[in-house]
Design a protein around this motif. Structure first.
Motif, PDB file in Angstrom:
ATOM      1  N   THR A 126      35.930  41.812  34.834  1.00  0.00           N
ATOM      2  CA  THR A 126      35.492  42.849  35.769  1.00  0.00           C
ATOM      3  C   THR A 126      36.521  42.960  36.891  1.00  0.00           C
ATOM      4  N   ARG A 127      36.474  44.062  37.592  1.00  0.00           N
ATOM      5  CA  ARG A 127      37.380  44.242  38.731  1.00  0.00           C
ATOM      6  C   ARG A 127      37.175  43.134  39.761  1.00  0.00           C
ATOM      7  N   THR A 128      35.933  42.772  40.003  1.00  0.00           N
ATOM      8  CA  THR A 128      35.629  41.733  40.990  1.00  0.00           C
ATOM      9  C   THR A 128      36.211  40.387  40.580  1.00  0.00           C
ATOM     10  N   ASP A 170      32.915  48.876  34.664  1.00  0.00           N
ATOM     11  CA  ASP A 170      33.719  48.107  35.629  1.00  0.00           C
ATOM     12  C   ASP A 170      34.720  47.182  34.935  1.00  0.00           C
ATOM     13  N   ALA A 210      41.946  50.388  32.186  1.00  0.00           N
ATOM     14  CA  ALA A 210      40.555  50.457  32.634  1.00  0.00           C
ATOM     15  C   ALA A 210      39.674  50.657  31.419  1.00  0.00           C
ATOM     16  N   ARG A 230      40.069  40.511  40.859  1.00  0.00           N
ATOM     17  CA  ARG A 230      40.469  40.475  42.269  1.00  0.00           C
ATOM     18  C   ARG A 230      40.354  39.050  42.816  1.00  0.00           C
ATOM     19  N   ILE A 263      38.090  45.720  33.225  1.00  0.00           N
ATOM     20  CA  ILE A 263      39.550  45.783  33.255  1.00  0.00           C
ATOM     21  C   ILE A 263      40.041  44.990  32.056  1.00  0.00           C
TER      22      ILE A 263
END
Length: 68
Positions: A44-46, A27, A23, A49, A29
């Motif tokens: 980003t996490r979004t 936000d 992390a 994902r 990664i």
């Protein structure tokens, strides 16, 4: 930036190239592979994902196929 706490992916097995995740700030990664730990990808996490869901759905299965 502070020191990253890298975690090996649970899908990585001993004796093979491993994927590590950390992390970052806010936000972010970060990803790196054990063979080239100096190469770090960030997202980003979004976005990560979304990429994982697309890969699981087979949206990238054609990559590397001849004629595509």
């Amino acid at each position: 930036m502070s020191e990253c706490r890298w975690q090996k992916s649970s899908y990585s097995v001993e004796g093979s190239n491993c994927l590590y995740v950390a992390a970052g700030e806010s936000d972010t990664i970060m990803l790196r592979e054990s063979e080239y730990p100096e190469v770090i990808l960030s997202t980003t996490r979004t976005h990560l994902r979304t990429f994982i869901r697309a890969a699981k759905a087979g949206q990238f299965d054609h990559i590397g196929e001849p004629g595509r």
